[in-house]
Design a protein around this motif. Structure first.
Motif, PDB file in Angstrom:
ATOM      1  N   GLY A  43     -47.786   7.446  68.118  1.00 57.43           N
ATOM      2  CA  GLY A  43     -46.881   8.555  67.836  1.00 57.43           C
ATOM      3  C   GLY A  43     -45.922   8.247  66.700  1.00 57.43           C
ATOM      4  O   GLY A  43     -45.685   9.071  65.815  1.00 57.43           O
ATOM      5  N   VAL A  79     -47.952   8.162  63.377  1.00 56.37           N
ATOM      6  CA  VAL A  79     -48.332   9.505  62.930  1.00 56.37           C
ATOM      7  C   VAL A  79     -47.132  10.245  62.351  1.00 56.37           C
ATOM      8  O   VAL A  79     -47.226  10.886  61.296  1.00 56.37           O
ATOM      9  CB  VAL A  79     -48.987  10.304  64.082  1.00 56.37           C
ATOM     10  CG1 VAL A  79     -49.087  11.779  63.752  1.00 56.37           C
ATOM     11  CG2 VAL A  79     -50.359   9.736  64.393  1.00 56.37           C
ATOM     12  N   ALA A  80     -45.994  10.146  63.020  1.00 56.86           N
ATOM     13  CA  ALA A  80     -44.793  10.826  62.514  1.00 56.86           C
ATOM     14  C   ALA A  80     -44.372  10.257  61.159  1.00 56.86           C
ATOM     15  O   ALA A  80     -44.035  11.013  60.232  1.00 56.86           O
ATOM     16  CB  ALA A  80     -43.656  10.703  63.525  1.00 56.86           C
ATOM     17  N   ARG A  99     -46.922  11.330  58.464  1.00 51.84           N
ATOM     18  CA  ARG A  99     -46.710  12.724  58.062  1.00 51.84           C
ATOM     19  C   ARG A  99     -45.499  12.849  57.134  1.00 51.84           C
ATOM     20  O   ARG A  99     -45.558  13.491  56.091  1.00 51.84           O
ATOM     21  CB  ARG A  99     -46.526  13.607  59.281  1.00 51.84           C
ATOM     22  CG  ARG A  99     -46.214  15.039  58.915  1.00 51.84           C
ATOM     23  CD  ARG A  99     -46.429  16.001  60.048  1.00 51.84           C
ATOM     24  NE  ARG A  99     -45.836  17.292  59.801  1.00 51.84           N
ATOM     25  CZ  ARG A  99     -46.128  18.108  58.809  1.00 51.84           C
ATOM     26  NH1 ARG A  99     -47.013  17.766  57.911  1.00 51.84           N
ATOM     27  NH2 ARG A  99     -45.529  19.275  58.677  1.00 51.84           N
ATOM     28  N   LYS A 100     -44.402  12.216  57.511  1.00 53.66           N
ATOM     29  CA  LYS A 100     -43.178  12.322  56.713  1.00 53.66           C
ATOM     30  C   LYS A 100     -43.355  11.720  55.320  1.00 53.66           C
ATOM     31  O   LYS A 100     -43.021  12.338  54.309  1.00 53.66           O
ATOM     32  CB  LYS A 100     -42.017  11.643  57.442  1.00 53.66           C
ATOM     33  CG  LYS A 100     -40.705  11.766  56.715  1.00 53.66           C
ATOM     34  CD  LYS A 100     -39.571  11.155  57.502  1.00 53.66           C
ATOM     35  CE  LYS A 100     -38.270  11.344  56.752  1.00 53.66           C
ATOM     36  NZ  LYS A 100     -37.126  10.911  57.516  1.00 53.66           N
ATOM     37  N   SER A 113     -49.216  19.692  61.848  1.00 51.41           N
ATOM     38  CA  SER A 113     -48.157  19.009  62.594  1.00 51.41           C
ATOM     39  C   SER A 113     -48.574  17.605  63.025  1.00 51.41           C
ATOM     40  O   SER A 113     -49.761  17.272  63.075  1.00 51.41           O
ATOM     41  CB  SER A 113     -47.807  19.817  63.840  1.00 51.41           C
ATOM     42  OG  SER A 113     -48.883  19.758  64.765  1.00 51.41           O
ATOM     43  N   SER A 114     -47.588  16.802  63.367  1.00 51.87           N
ATOM     44  CA  SER A 114     -47.847  15.452  63.872  1.00 51.87           C
ATOM     45  C   SER A 114     -48.645  15.495  65.168  1.00 51.87           C
ATOM     46  O   SER A 114     -49.496  14.640  65.405  1.00 51.87           O
ATOM     47  CB  SER A 114     -46.532  14.709  64.108  1.00 51.87           C
ATOM     48  OG  SER A 114     -45.859  14.497  62.901  1.00 51.87           O
ATOM     49  N   THR A 115     -48.397  16.502  65.989  1.00 55.79           N
ATOM     50  CA  THR A 115     -49.132  16.633  67.248  1.00 55.79           C
ATOM     51  C   THR A 115     -50.617  16.836  66.987  1.00 55.79           C
ATOM     52  O   THR A 115     -51.457  16.209  67.630  1.00 55.79           O
ATOM     53  CB  THR A 115     -48.583  17.816  68.078  1.00 55.79           C
ATOM     54  OG1 THR A 115     -47.197  17.596  68.302  1.00 55.79           O
ATOM     55  CG2 THR A 115     -49.311  17.961  69.387  1.00 55.79           C
ATOM     56  N   THR A 154     -46.220  13.587  53.174  1.00 54.97           N
ATOM     57  CA  THR A 154     -45.753  14.890  52.712  1.00 54.97           C
ATOM     58  C   THR A 154     -44.752  14.734  51.580  1.00 54.97           C
ATOM     59  O   THR A 154     -44.848  15.408  50.553  1.00 54.97           O
ATOM     60  CB  THR A 154     -45.118  15.675  53.878  1.00 54.97           C
ATOM     61  OG1 THR A 154     -46.090  15.791  54.916  1.00 54.97           O
ATOM     62  CG2 THR A 154     -44.694  17.057  53.456  1.00 54.97           C
ATOM     63  N   VAL A 205     -52.325  15.921  64.340  1.00 60.01           N
ATOM     64  CA  VAL A 205     -52.872  14.669  63.821  1.00 60.01           C
ATOM     65  C   VAL A 205     -53.069  13.674  64.966  1.00 60.01           C
ATOM     66  O   VAL A 205     -54.078  12.966  65.016  1.00 60.01           O
ATOM     67  CB  VAL A 205     -51.966  14.068  62.725  1.00 60.01           C
ATOM     68  CG1 VAL A 205     -52.492  12.733  62.242  1.00 60.01           C
ATOM     69  CG2 VAL A 205     -51.843  15.033  61.558  1.00 60.01           C
ATOM     70  N   GLY A 206     -52.129  13.624  65.893  1.00 63.99           N
ATOM     71  CA  GLY A 206     -52.258  12.733  67.045  1.00 63.99           C
ATOM     72  C   GLY A 206     -53.440  13.076  67.923  1.00 63.99           C
ATOM     73  O   GLY A 206     -54.169  12.197  68.387  1.00 63.99           O
ATOM     74  N   ALA A 218     -52.466  15.054  57.736  1.00 64.77           N
ATOM     75  CA  ALA A 218     -51.045  14.841  58.022  1.00 64.77           C
ATOM     76  C   ALA A 218     -50.151  15.694  57.133  1.00 64.77           C
ATOM     77  O   ALA A 218     -49.058  16.082  57.548  1.00 64.77           O
ATOM     78  CB  ALA A 218     -50.683  13.369  57.864  1.00 64.77           C
TER      79      ALA A 218
END
Length: 160
Positions: free
Chosen positions: A24, A27-28, A31-32, A105-107, A35, A109-110, A101
């Protein structure tokens, strides 16, 4: 001494929860940072993925040496074709995760990261020449099969 399912020690449960917790966080952060860097046009998807894989390899290398020894690292040159194919497959999957990503959303991708276990598992069996017949899987790999089904169902339920 026979353990029943409810007798799992607390440390065993904690160890099983560490992986998803780190996933988690990764992935977060993926993504951050993807992006931010790609939207600002500081880097391309391929460049970002290359750097991400370089850092991953540098982080994994010392652990591999400690856990598997120098012999495991030294045998890479003996299986050059398998190593090259694995590198291409991993790079392709990681590139698709980088793109995903930045688009969702991160969800999401997870969930995709969790479900990717299925093709990886099948490829590992094929690469090792293991039979994929239902009878062979049920006889020799029932725990793996049950684990993959449970992980996939939990990811799908989470997404739903």
């Amino acid at each position: 001494h026979h353990n029943t399912p409810g007798d799992a020690p607390l440390y065993a449960i904690a160890l099983n929860l560490i992986g998803p917790a780190f996933q988690g966080i990764v992935v977060a952060l993926l993504r951050k940072s993807a992006t931010r860097e790609i939207d600002a046009e500081n880097t391309s998807y391929a460049e970002f993925t290359f750097l991400k894989l370089c850092f991953s390899a540098l982080a994994a290398f010392p652990v591999a040496l400690v856990c598997e020894g120098a012999a495991a690292v030294a045998t890479v040159h003996l299986e050059t074709a398998r190593f090259a194919m694995s590198t291409l497959l991993v790079s392709g999957v990681q590139l698709s995760f980088t793109v995903l990503a930045t688009l969702t959303s991160s969800t999401s991708v997870g969930v995709v990261g969790t479900c990717k276990v299925i093709p990886q598992w099948l490829l590992a069996f094929v690469a090792n020449g293991t039979s994929l017949s239902p009878q062979h899987l049920a006889t020799h790999h029932l725990q793996h099969l049950a684990g993959v089904v449970l992980v996939t169902l939990s990811a799908l339920l989470w997404a739903y």
